[in-house]
Design a protein around this motif. Structure first.
Motif, short mmCIF file in Angstrom:
data_model
loop_
_atom_site.label_atom_id
_atom_site.label_comp_id
_atom_site.label_asym_id
_atom_site.label_seq_id
_atom_site.Cartn_x
_atom_site.Cartn_y
_atom_site.Cartn_z
N ARG A 59 -4.74 7.84 12.99
CA ARG A 59 -4.17 9.00 13.73
C ARG A 59 -2.58 8.98 14.03
O ARG A 59 -1.86 9.81 13.83
N ASP A 60 -2.11 7.99 14.59
CA ASP A 60 -0.73 7.73 14.62
C ASP A 60 0.21 8.14 13.45
O ASP A 60 0.92 8.64 13.45
N LEU A 61 -0.43 7.41 12.16
CA LEU A 61 0.53 7.67 10.98
C LEU A 61 0.36 9.35 10.78
O LEU A 61 1.39 9.89 10.61
N ALA A 62 -0.87 9.91 10.77
CA ALA A 62 -1.02 11.51 10.51
C ALA A 62 -0.34 12.09 11.28
O ALA A 62 0.41 13.46 11.13
N ALA A 83 0.70 -1.18 0.16
CA ALA A 83 -0.06 0.21 0.05
C ALA A 83 0.70 1.13 0.17
O ALA A 83 2.07 1.37 0.20
N SER A 84 0.30 2.44 -0.69
CA SER A 84 0.96 3.70 -0.44
C SER A 84 -0.06 4.47 0.43
O SER A 84 -1.14 4.41 0.15
N ALA A 85 0.53 5.41 1.33
CA ALA A 85 -0.39 6.49 2.24
C ALA A 85 -0.10 7.65 1.57
O ALA A 85 1.13 8.09 1.26
N HIS A 86 -0.99 8.45 1.43
CA HIS A 86 -1.14 9.84 1.06
C HIS A 86 -1.68 10.59 2.43
O HIS A 86 -2.99 10.45 2.39
N VAL A 87 -0.85 11.36 3.09
CA VAL A 87 -1.43 11.71 4.09
C VAL A 87 -1.62 13.51 3.96
O VAL A 87 -0.53 14.09 3.40
N PHE A 88 -2.86 13.86 4.00
CA PHE A 88 -3.19 15.16 3.92
C PHE A 88 -3.72 15.78 5.15
O PHE A 88 -3.90 15.19 6.09
N ASP A 89 -3.85 17.25 5.38
CA ASP A 89 -4.34 17.86 6.44
C ASP A 89 -5.80 17.25 6.71
O ASP A 89 -5.90 17.13 8.12
N GLU A 90 -6.58 16.97 5.93
CA GLU A 90 -7.92 16.71 6.14
C GLU A 90 -8.48 15.32 5.86
O GLU A 90 -9.44 15.10 6.25
N ARG A 91 -7.50 14.35 5.38
CA ARG A 91 -7.74 13.39 4.90
C ARG A 91 -6.62 12.19 4.53
O ARG A 91 -5.57 12.82 4.36
#
Length: 124
Positions: A108-111, A77-85
């Motif tokens: 939450r932990d990743l963000a 998987a790839s994670a794309h972390v933005f401020d809102e999602r």
């Protein structure tokens, strides 16, 4: 992936709960929702959604060499972390996969880690 996506939605929701905003599946020629929460329904087929999905689908972070696969294992998987999602891309093969769109609380932990480390690195 089965044509009846009810079980897929049920399983993903059991992990993500109400933080799940959408599940989008795609193949080489199209994408379609198998779940979309009502409050984010306005994004369906929007220009923003098309742009985000195109970017995620063309993400070429997969390692192709046998050495990388042996060392790292298979790309999951790839994670794309933005401020809102948070958007998780789970490729199935080179032409198909699943995209999960979640509230940041789902990861939450990743963000928080990404926000913290960006602050340390970029003084944000």
């Amino acid at each position: 992936m089965p044509e009846d996506f009810e079980d897929v939605v049920k399983h993903v929701k059991s992990h993500a709960g109400e933080t799940l905003q959408a599940i989008v599946i795609y193949d080489e020629s199209r994408h379609r929702d198998i779940y979309r929460r009502e409050d984010v329904d306005a994004l369906h087929n929007s220009n923003l959604e098309a742009e985000v999905l195109a970017d995620i689908r063309t993400d070429r972070r997969r390692r192709e060499s046998p050495e990388a696969t042996e060392y790292e294992g298979e790309h999951r998987a790839s994670a794309h972390v933005f401020d809102e999602r948070v958007i998780l891309h789970l490729p199935r093969d080179a032409d198909s996969g699943t995209i999960l769109i979640l509230e940041t609380a789902a990861a939450r932990d990743l963000a928080e880690f990404v926000a913290d480390i960006r602050g340390d690195i970029y003084s944000e």
